[in-house]
Motif scaffolding. Structure first.
Motif, PDB file in Angstrom:
ATOM      1  N   VAL A 104       0.840  -1.191   0.000  1.00 41.20           N
ATOM      2  CA  VAL A 104       0.000   0.000   0.000  1.00 41.20           C
ATOM      3  C   VAL A 104       0.873   1.238   0.000  1.00 41.20           C
ATOM      4  CG1 VAL A 104      -0.192   0.222   2.522  1.00 41.20           C
ATOM      5  CG2 VAL A 104      -2.050   1.037   1.060  1.00 41.20           C
ATOM      6  N   ARG A 105       0.373   2.285  -0.640  1.00 40.60           N
ATOM      7  CA  ARG A 105       1.062   3.572  -0.676  1.00 40.60           C
ATOM      8  C   ARG A 105       0.016   4.665  -0.566  1.00 40.60           C
ATOM      9  NH1 ARG A 105       2.964   6.553  -5.613  1.00 40.60           N
ATOM     10  NH2 ARG A 105       4.521   8.078  -4.953  1.00 40.60           N
ATOM     11  N   ASP A 106       0.321   5.706   0.226  1.00 40.56           N
ATOM     12  CA  ASP A 106      -0.676   6.741   0.461  1.00 40.56           C
ATOM     13  C   ASP A 106       0.030   7.996   0.976  1.00 40.56           C
ATOM     14  OD1 ASP A 106      -2.832   8.250   2.166  1.00 40.56           O
ATOM     15  OD2 ASP A 106      -3.978   6.760   1.040  1.00 40.56           O
ATOM     16  N   PRO A 107      -0.362   9.207   0.521  1.00 39.56           N
ATOM     17  CA  PRO A 107       0.288  10.434   0.993  1.00 39.56           C
ATOM     18  C   PRO A 107       0.158  10.663   2.493  1.00 39.56           C
ATOM     19  CG  PRO A 107      -0.993  10.862  -0.989  1.00 39.56           C
ATOM     20  CD  PRO A 107      -1.351   9.483  -0.537  1.00 39.56           C
ATOM     21  N   ARG A 108      -0.800   9.996   3.137  1.00 36.18           N
ATOM     22  CA  ARG A 108      -0.958  10.147   4.586  1.00 36.18           C
ATOM     23  C   ARG A 108       0.064   9.331   5.374  1.00 36.18           C
ATOM     24  NH1 ARG A 108      -7.178   8.438   4.637  1.00 36.18           N
ATOM     25  NH2 ARG A 108      -6.266   7.052   3.053  1.00 36.18           N
ATOM     26  N   ILE A 109       0.758   8.428   4.710  1.00 34.80           N
ATOM     27  CA  ILE A 109       1.737   7.582   5.405  1.00 34.80           C
ATOM     28  C   ILE A 109       3.042   8.362   5.531  1.00 34.80           C
ATOM     29  CG2 ILE A 109       2.926   5.364   5.398  1.00 34.80           C
ATOM     30  CD1 ILE A 109       0.690   4.205   3.748  1.00 34.80           C
ATOM     31  N   ILE A 110       3.081   9.299   6.462  1.00 40.32           N
ATOM     32  CA  ILE A 110       4.275  10.117   6.699  1.00 40.32           C
ATOM     33  C   ILE A 110       5.006   9.539   7.908  1.00 40.32           C
ATOM     34  CG2 ILE A 110       5.161  12.420   7.218  1.00 40.32           C
ATOM     35  CD1 ILE A 110       2.808  13.589   5.747  1.00 40.32           C
ATOM     36  N   TRP A 111       6.007   8.763   7.619  1.00 43.22           N
ATOM     37  CA  TRP A 111       6.813   7.970   8.547  1.00 43.22           C
ATOM     38  C   TRP A 111       5.951   6.930   9.275  1.00 43.22           C
ATOM     39  CZ3 TRP A 111      12.211   8.393   9.015  1.00 43.22           C
ATOM     40  CH2 TRP A 111      12.784   7.454   9.884  1.00 43.22           C
ATOM     41  N   PRO A 112       5.772   5.771   8.634  1.00 41.97           N
ATOM     42  CA  PRO A 112       5.141   4.642   9.327  1.00 41.97           C
ATOM     43  C   PRO A 112       6.136   4.062  10.316  1.00 41.97           C
ATOM     44  CG  PRO A 112       5.865   3.980   7.145  1.00 41.97           C
ATOM     45  CD  PRO A 112       6.180   5.446   7.267  1.00 41.97           C
ATOM     46  N   ASP A 113       5.880   4.225  11.606  1.00 38.36           N
ATOM     47  CA  ASP A 113       6.894   3.895  12.608  1.00 38.36           C
ATOM     48  C   ASP A 113       6.794   2.477  13.130  1.00 38.36           C
ATOM     49  OD1 ASP A 113       8.621   3.961  15.008  1.00 38.36           O
ATOM     50  OD2 ASP A 113       8.719   6.075  14.542  1.00 38.36           O
ATOM     51  N   SER A 114       5.621   1.909  13.116  1.00 36.90           N
ATOM     52  CA  SER A 114       5.454   0.527  13.562  1.00 36.90           C
ATOM     53  C   SER A 114       4.150   0.012  12.985  1.00 36.90           C
ATOM     54  CB  SER A 114       5.440   0.428  15.093  1.00 36.90           C
ATOM     55  OG  SER A 114       4.371   1.202  15.618  1.00 36.90           O
ATOM     56  N   ALA A 115       3.989  -1.303  13.032  1.00 39.50           N
ATOM     57  CA  ALA A 115       2.794  -1.902  12.451  1.00 39.50           C
ATOM     58  C   ALA A 115       2.408  -3.149  13.225  1.00 39.50           C
ATOM     59  CB  ALA A 115       3.025  -2.243  10.974  1.00 39.50           C
TER      60      ALA A 115
END
Length: 471
Positions: A410-421
């Motif tokens: 997935v890719r999205d402009p809201r994903i500004i530094w995905p730190d953990s999942a």
């Protein structure tokens, strides 16, 4: 000499292209209708460009919106729909975990934050977990010996939790929230520069919290020979199958990502409480020297307050993920484009049992090639996919052992530094978004983050879900 060399910094030369040139440059079309339509598009584009002028500089704006161009554009998205699941308005998060019943937990590295581990109480708020009393007060987070700052040695309260992970219930233990406490809070020095005190034994710890009654039932600390003063524990994974260790209680794998010390794995036998290191300072766990990433299209350097020199991200071993069978551990440094793995059999043998275990581990490290960028945290699912959080691409990639390739999930402009999942048992992929490159510690003390932070989620394809076989 090119005349543009004499332009002042930030200036650009531009020339007006005559309309007749653009018309003549059109392809040699036999259809008058196609030629007329293309000519009209060119004229319309010119009209937009000429009408949209920057009043301050007089420069022609040639692109404002995809509707203003006939060219193919990147809309910044890919993959399944991304939902906004939770918002952080009080504290910016680091780690998250989702229980089998849908409870959402988050942790926060400590500076001035009032607590370091919390549970979401609604869509926009969290509360201290398991209680406010178990989160060490800010005034007690650090101490000083001979003018050298150290984190607290408190082993009964939470100091600064960097990562959390949930394992399912087993015959030997309840569904458990594991909290990885670095024992190293961030503080501000007298000159205004941010600093992180050294760890002292007792402060760094792994804490097991029963989700059945929300109480701590086990705490694991580390000797100075395993966790060094400059160590920084970053992430953790588990194999709780009774056959994994002689104690029958399973094992924890922990990443030491210190940006000032020795990177490597810390292995903990949860039954005997013995712990040891493996692959310390192996090339596969070390950072890339003076890495310059790019976030939101801008080259990034670390700029700290207090007159500190311009620097670089220095974290080593960061993301780790165990395979569903438990036989392989995938990993990489934060500042490396390569994905690695090592057989867990080479990590499970205590050093006193075999003098060759370190050599065997180093010799069995596998390189799975480049993944298309630098990755932060990892996660995995029941399909064996190894998810990698890609802060430069605003995306989540995954490595599929079935075809040995990296793919975009997935890719999205809201994903500004995905730190953990966290992969939930509901088949959703949850990710914390915390805008880390804009934090004050990396930007001359200026906080450029915009609240709220968020938990985003997307449905995993093919029925993928949480790995439960290791519980």
């Amino acid at each position: 000499m090119n005349a543009n060399c004499n332009l002042p910094a930030g200036s650009f030369s531009s020339k007006t292209v005559p309309l007749r040139f653009l018309v003549h440059a059109l392809p040699d079309m036999k259809s008058p209708r196609i030629l007329s339509m293309m000519a009209l598009q060119v004229v319309a584009a010119l009209a937009v460009s000429v009408s949209a002028r920057d009043s301050s500089s007089g420069s022609v704006v040639t692109f404002q919106h995809p509707a203003d161009t006939v060219l193919r554009t990147d809309n910044g998205t890919y993959g399944p729909e991304v939902e906004e699941f939770h918002y952080y308005y009080d504290q910016f998060p680091i780690g998250l975990a989702v229980s089998s019943k849908g409870r959402l937990f988050a942790c926060y590295t400590r500076g001035s934050y009032s607590y370091t581990l919390g549970e979401a109480v609604n869509k926009t708020a969290e509360a201290p977990y398991p209680s406010a009393a178990l989160n060490l007060p800010v005034a007690q987070l650090n101490t000083t010996f001979n003018t050298i700052p150290f984190g607290s040695a408190n082993s009964t309260h939470l100091i600064s939790v960097q990562a959390i992970y949930i394992t399912p219930s087993t015959p030997n233990r309840p569904e458990t929230l594991w909290a990885l406490d670095t024992g190293r809070p961030s503080i501000v020095a007298a000159d205004g520069s941010p600093t992180m005190p050294y760890a002292q034994p007792g402060g760094p710890k792994l804490v097991a919290i029963s989700l059945a009654n929300d109480s701590i039932y086990a705490t694991y600390t580390f000797p100075a020979s395993v966790h060094f003063p400059a160590s920084y524990m970053n992430d953790l994974r588990f194999d709780l199958r009774p056959t994994t260790t002689a104690s029958g209680q399973g094992v924890a794998y922990i990443a030491d990502s210190s940006n000032e010390g020795r990177n490597g794995f810390i292995v903990v036998d949860l039954g005997s409480r013995a712990c040891w290191r493996r692959l310390t300072n192996h090339p596969s766990v070390l950072r890339v020297y003076d890495n310059v990433p790019s976030y939101q299209g801008r080259a990034f350097y670390v700029r700290q307050a207090g007159g500190m020199p311009v620097g670089y991200l220095r974290e080593g071993l960061d993301g780790i993920q165990i395979s569903p069978c438990g036989r392989r551990l995938y990993y990489s440094p934060l500042t490396s484009p390569y994905l690695y793995s090592v057989p867990t059999a080479n990590l499970l043998v205590p050093p006193e049992d075999d003098p060759l275990v370190e050599l065997m581990a180093a010799g069995n490290v596998s390189t799975h090639g480049q993944r298309g960028g630098f990755a932060n945290g990892f996660e995995g699912d029941s399909q064996g996919w190894v998810y990698q959080l890609m802060p430069e691409q605003n995306a989540i990639y995954y490595f599929d052992p079935a075809d040995l390739q990296v793919h975009t999930f997935v890719r999205d402009p809201r994903i500004i530094w995905p730190d953990s999942a966290a992969v939930g048992e509901d088949g959703y992929f949850y990710m914390n978004i915390n805008q880390l490159p804009y934090q004050p510690m990396w930007n001359d003390g200026v906080d450029g983050r915009v609240k709220p932070g968020a938990v985003l989620r997307a449905k995993i394809p093919n029925g993928g879900s949480k790995i439960t076989g290791l519980g």
